[in-house]
Structure formats: structure tokens, C-alpha cells
Design an enzyme around this catalytic site. Structure first.
Site, PDB file in Angstrom:
ATOM      1  N   LYS A 157       0.927  -1.101  -0.073  1.00 48.04           N
ATOM      2  CA  LYS A 157      -0.086   0.067   0.053  1.00 48.04           C
ATOM      3  C   LYS A 157       0.884   1.190  -0.052  1.00 48.04           C
ATOM      4  CE  LYS A 157      -3.566   2.231   3.168  1.00 48.04           C
ATOM      5  NZ  LYS A 157      -4.097   1.877   4.381  1.00 48.04           N
ATOM      6  N   LEU A 158       2.041   1.114   0.450  1.00 47.00           N
ATOM      7  CA  LEU A 158       2.937   2.456   0.558  1.00 47.00           C
ATOM      8  C   LEU A 158       2.354   3.267   1.713  1.00 47.00           C
ATOM      9  CD1 LEU A 158       4.132   2.963  -3.263  1.00 47.00           C
ATOM     10  CD2 LEU A 158       5.269   1.503  -1.335  1.00 47.00           C
ATOM     11  N   LEU A 210       3.760 -10.392   4.874  1.00 49.14           N
ATOM     12  CA  LEU A 210       4.486  -9.428   5.725  1.00 49.14           C
ATOM     13  C   LEU A 210       4.030  -8.098   6.048  1.00 49.14           C
ATOM     14  CD1 LEU A 210       7.189 -10.604   3.705  1.00 49.14           C
ATOM     15  CD2 LEU A 210       8.271  -9.928   5.649  1.00 49.14           C
ATOM     16  N   ALA A 222       2.011  -5.096   7.360  1.00 46.17           N
ATOM     17  CA  ALA A 222       1.374  -5.219   8.681  1.00 46.17           C
ATOM     18  C   ALA A 222       1.876  -3.403   8.930  1.00 46.17           C
ATOM     19  CB  ALA A 222       1.995  -5.894   9.776  1.00 46.17           C
ATOM     20  N   GLU A 223       1.025  -3.070   9.996  1.00 50.07           N
ATOM     21  CA  GLU A 223       1.743  -2.003  10.762  1.00 50.07           C
ATOM     22  C   GLU A 223       2.615  -2.710  11.741  1.00 50.07           C
ATOM     23  OE1 GLU A 223       1.259   1.334  10.694  1.00 50.07           O
ATOM     24  OE2 GLU A 223      -0.437   1.325   9.042  1.00 50.07           O
ATOM     25  N   THR A 271       5.689 -12.485  14.640  1.00 48.69           N
ATOM     26  CA  THR A 271       6.712 -11.794  15.765  1.00 48.69           C
ATOM     27  C   THR A 271       6.712 -12.414  16.869  1.00 48.69           C
ATOM     28  OG1 THR A 271       7.180 -10.005  17.104  1.00 48.69           O
ATOM     29  CG2 THR A 271       4.682 -10.313  16.539  1.00 48.69           C
ATOM     30  N   ASP A 272       7.928 -12.378  17.835  1.00 43.70           N
ATOM     31  CA  ASP A 272       7.919 -13.224  18.999  1.00 43.70           C
ATOM     32  C   ASP A 272       7.075 -12.644  19.917  1.00 43.70           C
ATOM     33  OD1 ASP A 272       9.414 -10.676  19.146  1.00 43.70           O
ATOM     34  OD2 ASP A 272      11.350 -11.909  19.793  1.00 43.70           O
ATOM     35  N   GLU A 273       6.533 -11.235  19.749  1.00 36.98           N
ATOM     36  CA  GLU A 273       5.810 -10.396  20.731  1.00 36.98           C
ATOM     37  C   GLU A 273       4.438 -11.176  21.064  1.00 36.98           C
ATOM     38  OE1 GLU A 273       5.727  -6.273  20.372  1.00 36.98           O
ATOM     39  OE2 GLU A 273       7.867  -6.114  19.469  1.00 36.98           O
ATOM     40  N   SER A 286      -2.832  -7.490  18.079  1.00 32.85           N
ATOM     41  CA  SER A 286      -3.334  -7.675  16.412  1.00 32.85           C
ATOM     42  C   SER A 286      -2.423  -8.933  15.880  1.00 32.85           C
ATOM     43  CB  SER A 286      -3.003  -6.377  15.809  1.00 32.85           C
ATOM     44  OG  SER A 286      -1.762  -6.211  15.608  1.00 32.85           O
ATOM     45  N   ASN A 309      14.650  -7.591  14.359  1.00 33.58           N
ATOM     46  CA  ASN A 309      15.443  -7.540  13.313  1.00 33.58           C
ATOM     47  C   ASN A 309      16.387  -6.219  13.227  1.00 33.58           C
ATOM     48  OD1 ASN A 309      13.932  -9.356  10.419  1.00 33.58           O
ATOM     49  ND2 ASN A 309      13.764  -9.722  12.643  1.00 33.58           N
TER      50      ASN A 309
END
Ligand code: NAD
Ligand code: DAU
Length: 357
Positions: A38-39, A85, A87-88, A137-139, A166, A193
Site C-alpha cells: 500500500k506504500l 509481511l 503490517a503496521e 513476531t515473537d511479541e 493484532s 530484526n
């Protein structure tokens, strides 16, 4: 030209996505790589200048929440694999604007799952040879105590921030599509990362940029929080491996076994920047400024990625000292990239780049 595979990569103009797109475009000239992005403020086509003209690379500007545009991409390119990939991605922003995170990360992922399911179900071979690979993510696992072991694939989900909530929700939807409809899915959960092309709102590029500008370095709380850092190209290699060799329906953790207390990492960054800028040792230490802690700040993340090593043979290739040197050097050598972003100028990059096509 007939391609062996047609792979949709979402969020390919962002930090990690751009490294994944570059790796796939170069390594697999017989695959067609379609980058759908979406840029947003975080997407930057300048990250992909070096592959932009490749015959197996296509860029589509679209929102993953827009089912019709996404379905059109599946039909046009006959997509058979997805690496998702988009995402916010920034925790601090999620605290300010949680709805944007629910929109893209939850509803956008659900939209993509549903479009993939419907398109693949319409084909004679249905799900055979197809894969929906979700990057997470690990979160999602929550936070560890200082002596609380490592996150494994069996660690129960316990997200705290709107961002991690989310992402956890999107992971659950991916598993639900596998378990309910038989959609071939894989999920990987990765640690922090670092490397070139990361938006300078995240710790490492923000601090490199602030040091070069002589601006304060805002350390949240006492700087005691711990993160587990992985060089972005090692993550991209892991994604390539899991995409090709991962077990459908499974989950893999990705991490570098490389834990750093924020304040210790910040001192390494200061030392490296000062050395490369030929400042006297300790020159920028005075920029450290302790500020109010992030709300709900997770104390420690640490990933056990031994399953990925044992089953697929993946290991990080870069020592942290080498990775951080390479990263700092990249930001110092690419000050124009940083200046464009921090001045907000590159919001118009897409229009400039594509106005003549
Ligand atoms: P990023 O913020 O740098 O890039 C995100 C990209 O997604 C941007 O190009 C943006 O334009 C695009 N995007 C956002 N909303 C979109 C939408 N609605 N439709 C289409 N495109 C959209 O993010 P990143 O750090 O590269 O992270 C990429 C993925 O990896 C995310 O899913 C993130 O959760 C995950 N992840 C990141 C890290 C990390 O340390 N950065 C670690 C583990 C997992
Ligand atoms: O663990 C994986 C996650 O890593 C990804 O899923 C996220 O997309 C990515 O943004 C990252 O999240 P973090 O919150 O860990 O990254 P961030 O760079 O924002 O912060 C790293 C640590 O540094 C964290 O403990 C907060 C702290 N920090 C951050 C900033 C921006 C500061 O002390 N000061 C700052 O100004």
C-alpha cells in the site's frame, strides 16, 4: 514468459519485505515475484531500486484490506504462494492508534486468507502445491522474566501491546483457516530484526540518526529491557528456507540467540557511530536521555529457534559485532535515504517513480 511459480509478497516495500523480495527475485529468476504494498509511511520503493527492472519482478500498489484488488492480483498473476509481511509494525504507534493495527493486521490478513482460499478452491488442483506463509513476531508470546527461559513454539500466547494483540489475532486466523478449511499455511515468529532500510522510528536506525544529528537518545525507562537481535538478511534466508522446506500447518520460531539489554546495545551503537565518524571516544554518550517508559513495556523477549536449526538446518550467519558494524555503516553511507524519510519527502516517491509509466 512462463514462470515455474507465481509468488505474492505483501509488504515488500517495507524493511524486512524489501530484503525478502530482493533475495527471491535474484535467487529465483524462474519465479515471478509480485510485490503488493500500500506504500504507507513505512513503505519505500527506493528500498528496491536495484531489482525494480528485473523481468521476474512486478509491483502492485494496493491495500490488503481491499478484497477486490487482491483477488484481481491472484487472477492476473495466477498466484500459487503467498509470503505475507504487510503490517503496521511499530509498537509505539499501536499505543497511539490501535484501530489502524486491527484494520491492517487483523482484517487485512483475514481478507488475504479469504481471497487465497476462494481463488485456490476455484482451481482444479485446489490447494495442491499452494502455500500461505504468514510472517509473525515473537511479541505474541508476551514477555519473559529476566531468568524466565526462552519462547518456544509451545509457549502460550499472551500479547500485551495493541501491536502484539493484532499480530496474535492474525496468527489465530491463519491457524483457523488451516484447521477449518485445510488451507496450506505456515507461520514463523521472529525476534527483533536490524539492518539496512529500517524505518528510523525503531531503536537502532533512530539512534544512529540522532547521534549523527547530535540529538538526544530517548531511552525508555532505565534501559533494562532485553531484546533478541537478528540481522535482517538472516531472517530473509530463513523465510526462503521455510517457504520451500517448511512443514505445512506448522510453526517455527526464528531468532539469533543474541540477547541485549537496551542500554548495553545503545552503548555499542554510540561507540560504533563515534568511531566511524572519527569522534573522540565517548563523544556522544552525553546524548543518552532517560525518558518515561513505554506503556506496558515488555521486559524481555528471547527466542529459542532450535526447532528451525534441527529440522531445516537454519542458523544465523552473521556475528552481532559484524552485523551492527555493517548496519551503522549503511545508515551513515545512506544519509540521503535517512534525510528523505525524516523530512517526510518520500511520501511522493511512488508518484515520481511511476508517473512516466
Ligand atoms: P515495515 O513497517 O517496515 O513494513 C511494512 C510494509 O507493509 C510497508 O511497506 C507498508 O507500506 C506495508 N503495508 C502496511 N499496511 C498495508 C496494507 N494495508 N496493505 C498493503 N501493504 C501495507 O515492517 P517490517 O519491520 O518490515 O515488518 C514486516 C513484517 O514482519 C510484519 O508483519 C511484522 O509484524 C513482522 N516482524 C517484524 C519484525 C521486526 O523486527 N521488524 C520482527 C518479527 C516480525
Ligand atoms: O520482537 C519483534 C518486534 O521487534 C517486531 O515484531 C516489531 O515489529 C519491531 O518493531 C520490534 O519491536 P520492539 O518494540 O522491540 O522494537 P523497537 O525498535 O521499537 O524498540 C526496541 C527496544 O528499545 C524496546 O525495548 C523499546 C526501546 N526503545 C525504543 C525506541 C524507539 C527505546 O528505549 N527508545 C526508543 O526511542
Amino acid at each position: 514468459m512462463n514462470f515455474e511459480r507465481n509468488i505474492l509478497i505483501t509488504g515488500g516495500a517495507g524493511f524486512i519485505g524489501s530484503h525478502v523480495v530482493r533475495l527471491m527475485v535474484r535467487k529465483y529468476p524462474h519465479y515471478r515475484i509480485v510485490n503488493l504494498d500500500k506504500l504507507t509511511y513505512a513503505g519505500n520503493l527506493a528500498n528496491l531500486k536495484d531489482v525494480d527492472g528485473a523481468p521476474n519482478y512486478h509491483f502492485v500498489r494496493a491495500d490488503i484490506c481491499d478484497a477486490e484488488s487482491v483477488a484481481e492480483v491472484f487472477r492476473t498473476y495466477d498466484i500459487d504462494g503467498v509470503i505475507h509481511l504487510a503490517a503496521e509494525s511499530h509498537v509505539d504507534r499501536s499505543i497511539e492508534e490501535p484501530f489502524a493495527f486491527a484494520q491492517t493486521n487483523v482484517l487485512g490478513t483475514l481478507t488475504l486468507l479469504q481471497v487465497a482460499k476462494l481463488y485456490w478452491e476455484s482451481l482444479p488442483e485446489r490447494f495442491e502445491g499452494k502455500l500461505f506463509y504468514h510472517i509473525s513476531t515473537d511479541e505474541v508470546y508476551g514477555a519473559l522474566e529476566m531468568d524466565g527461559g526462552l519462547f518456544t513454539e509451545q509457549t502460550p500466547y499472551g500479547p500485551h501491546s495493541p501491536y502484539s494483540a493484532s499480530k496474535a489475532s492474525s496468527d489465530h486466523f491463519v491457524r483457523a483457516y488451516h484447521d477449518t478449511y485445510g488451507l496450506p499455511t505456515i507461520i514463523t515468529n521472529c525476534s527483533n530484526n536490524y539492518g539496512p532500510n529500517q524505518f528510523p522510528e525503531k531503536l537502532i536506525p533512530l539512534f544512529v540518526n540522532n547521534i549523527r544529528m547530535g540529538k538526544p537518545l530517548p531511552v525508555y525507562g532505565r534501559g533494562e529491557n532485553v531484546r533478541d537481535w537478528l540481522y535482517v538478511e538472516d531472517h530473509a534466508r530463513a523465510i526462503d528456507l521455510v517457504f520451500h522446506k517448511g512443514r505445512v500447518g506448522d510453526t517455527y520460531n526464528i531468532g539469533g540467540f543474541n540477547e541485549w539489554k537496551n542500554i548495553d546495545l545503545i552503548k555499542v551503537i554510540i561507540k560504533t557511530v563515534d568511531r566511524l565518524l572519527e569522534n573522540p571516544e565517548g563523544h556522544s554518550e552525553g546524548l543518552i536521555t532517560y525518558v518515561t517508559d513505554r506503556a506496558g513495556h515488555d521486559l524481555r523477549y528471547a527466542i529459542d529457534s532450535s526447532k528451525l536449526k534441527e529440522e531445516l538446518g537454519w542458523e544465523p550467519s552473521l556475528q552481532f559485532e559484524e552485523g551492527i558494524e555493517k548496519t551503522v555503516r549503511w545508515y551513515l553511507d545512506n544519509q540521503e535515504w535517512l534525510d528523505e524519510i525524516t523530512s517526510g519527502a518520500y511520501a511522493g516517491y511512488y508518484e515520481r517513480m511511476y508517473s512516466n509509466r
